[in-house]
Design an enzyme around this catalytic site. Sequence first.
Site, PDB file in Angstrom:
ATOM      1  CE  LYS A  12      -4.042  -2.051   2.374  1.00 35.50           C
ATOM      2  NZ  LYS A  12      -4.959  -1.862   3.538  1.00 35.50           N
ATOM      3  CE1 TYR A  52      -9.640  -3.055   0.475  1.00 34.31           C
ATOM      4  CE2 TYR A  52      -8.821  -0.934  -0.261  1.00 34.31           C
ATOM      5  CZ  TYR A  52      -8.623  -2.143   0.395  1.00 34.31           C
ATOM      6  OH  TYR A  52      -7.410  -2.415   0.978  1.00 34.31           O
ATOM      7  CG  ASN A 115      -3.548  -2.127   6.984  1.00 34.89           C
ATOM      8  OD1 ASN A 115      -3.377  -1.852   5.792  1.00 34.89           O
ATOM      9  ND2 ASN A 115      -4.635  -2.740   7.418  1.00 34.89           N
ATOM     10  CG  HIS A 118      -5.407  -6.148  -0.176  1.00 36.36           C
ATOM     11  ND1 HIS A 118      -6.627  -6.078   0.444  1.00 36.36           N
ATOM     12  CD2 HIS A 118      -5.529  -7.077  -1.165  1.00 36.36           C
ATOM     13  CE1 HIS A 118      -7.466  -6.936  -0.155  1.00 36.36           C
ATOM     14  NE2 HIS A 118      -6.824  -7.545  -1.134  1.00 36.36           N
ATOM     15  CD  GLU A 129      -8.859  -9.052  -3.410  1.00 32.13           C
ATOM     16  OE1 GLU A 129      -9.690  -8.712  -2.553  1.00 32.13           O
ATOM     17  OE2 GLU A 129      -7.697  -9.411  -3.118  1.00 32.13           O
TER      18      GLU A 129
HETATM   19  O1  CDP Z   1      -7.190  -5.696   5.010  1.00 27.44           O
HETATM   20  P1  CDP Z   1      -8.007  -6.663   5.841  1.00 27.44           P
HETATM   21  O2  CDP Z   1      -8.629  -7.755   5.028  1.00 27.44           O
HETATM   22  O3  CDP Z   1      -7.226  -7.162   7.017  1.00 27.44           O
HETATM   23  O4  CDP Z   1      -9.176  -5.797   6.496  1.00 27.44           O
HETATM   24  P2  CDP Z   1     -10.662  -5.460   5.958  1.00 27.44           P
HETATM   25  O5  CDP Z   1     -11.589  -5.607   7.091  1.00 27.44           O
HETATM   26  O6  CDP Z   1     -10.943  -6.199   4.688  1.00 27.44           O
HETATM   27  O7  CDP Z   1     -10.575  -3.906   5.647  1.00 27.44           O
HETATM   28  C1  CDP Z   1      -9.944  -3.439   4.469  1.00 27.44           C
HETATM   29  C2  CDP Z   1      -9.047  -2.279   4.835  1.00 27.44           C
HETATM   30  O8  CDP Z   1      -9.853  -1.228   5.310  1.00 27.44           O
HETATM   31  C3  CDP Z   1      -8.052  -2.557   5.965  1.00 27.44           C
HETATM   32  O9  CDP Z   1      -6.856  -3.157   5.526  1.00 27.44           O
HETATM   33  C4  CDP Z   1      -7.803  -1.173   6.504  1.00 27.44           C
HETATM   34  O10 CDP Z   1      -6.797  -0.526   5.748  1.00 27.44           O
HETATM   35  C5  CDP Z   1      -9.111  -0.466   6.261  1.00 27.44           C
HETATM   36  N1  CDP Z   1      -9.889  -0.333   7.503  1.00 27.44           N
HETATM   37  C6  CDP Z   1      -9.977   0.899   8.125  1.00 27.44           C
HETATM   38  O11 CDP Z   1      -9.395   1.864   7.641  1.00 27.44           O
HETATM   39  N2  CDP Z   1     -10.700   1.030   9.288  1.00 27.44           N
HETATM   40  C7  CDP Z   1     -11.335  -0.023   9.821  1.00 27.44           C
HETATM   41  N3  CDP Z   1     -12.022   0.128  10.950  1.00 27.44           N
HETATM   42  C8  CDP Z   1     -11.263  -1.289   9.209  1.00 27.44           C
HETATM   43  C9  CDP Z   1     -10.520  -1.425   8.037  1.00 27.44           C
HETATM   44 MG    MG Z   2     -10.078  -7.659   3.565  1.00 30.03          MG
END
Ligand code: CDP
Ligand code: MG
Length: 136
Positions: A12, A52, A115, A118, A129
Amino acid sequence: MSNIEQTLSIIKPDAVERNLENEIKTIFKNNGFKILKEKKLKLEKTDAEQFYKVHETKPFYSDLCGYLSSGPIIVMILEKENAIKLNRDLMGATDPAKADDGTIRKLFGKSIDKNSVHGSDSPENAKIEIDFFFNN
Ligand code: CDP
Ligand code: MG
């Protein structure tokens, strides 16, 4: 039985900006992932919104899409036995503060939004994807 999988990984903007590309790729290679394809690109916000789409009802959706399209990213197809789950394990929890020691997000993530990486979360999403970035 063998279960070679391919998964989509993204480095990212926060990690590209800090020049962590090679360090993160080395972690993947040292953990037995092959990088089958890779490219560096910058998304438009509308592309990030499509990528997304599963999160479109979440309160963080707009910020998330703005962030993913805020700078260059590296997208990669990673291949390994059980690549989808093993990449998620290697990435660590979504919130770097909750990620286990040794995971990529613990090492490099700055916050829940920045973070660093992805990774696809299921075989269905890995295919969608990978097609999104590589089969057009
Ligand atoms: O990336 P991952 O699959 O671990 O998490 P997700 O639940 O699919 O969420 C996608 C992305 O949204 C995360 O990697 C975070 O960068 C962002 N996110 C956020 O900004 N705030 C949250 N409360 C949850 C997710
Ligand atoms: Mg995810």
